[in-house]
Write a protein that holds these residues in place. Structure first.
Motif: not given
Length: 173
Positions: A34-37, A130-132, A162-172
């Motif tokens: 898709g649009d990778n988030g 949010i780092i992919t 997202y397919g071959q991408f891995v997204q990590m979502h962190y909050e400070a």
């Protein structure tokens, strides 16, 4: 409550956001989903902040301005004024962004580049990271994080593939 500053960016496994010469072509050759988030993040913001090199890259590599429905600011030492898409900001990036965060509105996306991200990190302004991660080891280029940053503690909100991408979502914290 202050508007959140959100970093949404892709980086190679070894931590680079661009190859030498600001080349991002390698990102286009990765199988995503898709649009990778992107739209999920894009719907949460009403303002885009970027550096002049990022702006120049966007303008050179797109047929039309990709954020026409958002207020866009470009930090520049050389360009002044406004055009049909953006306002160029010549004042201190941290001071300007502090003021922007106090205005009415939604979240603010830090679209790039490394120098303004570095200033925001040193001032502890980034609320969400949010780092992919891409399946590349570039070996050199533009690093995601520059040196001598403060110690910042984060809380992992979620990870997504997202397919071959891995997204990590962190909050400070």
């Amino acid at each position: 409550m202050a508007r959140k500053l959100i970093l949404f960016i892709a980086a190679s496994l070894d931590g680079y956001i661009a190859k030498e010469g600001d080349d991002l072509e390698w990102l286009l050759h990765t199988e995503g989903e898709g649009d990778n988030g992107y739209m999920e993040m894009y719907e949460r913001i009403d303002t885009v902040i970027m550096g002049k090199r990022t702006y120049d890259y966007v303008m050179e590599h797109t047929d039309s301005f990709p954020y026409p429905d958002k207020t866009c600011y470009v930090y520049s030492n050389s360009e002044k004024g406004t055009n049909e898409h953006v306002a160029f900001v010549n004042e201190d990036v941290v001071s300007f962004t502090h003021k922007l965060q106090q205005e009415e509105g939604s979240n603010i996306w830090v679209a790039g580049g490394a120098a303004i991200l570095d200033a925001f990190m040193k001032a502890r302004l980034i609320d969400e990271y949010i780092i992919t991660i891409t399946p590349h080891i570039l070996g050199s280029g533009v690093p995601l994080f520059l040196v001598i940053n403060p110690e910042i503690h984060l809380v992992l909100k979620e990870t997504k593939r997202y397919g071959q991408f891995v997204q990590m979502h962190y909050e400070a914290k």
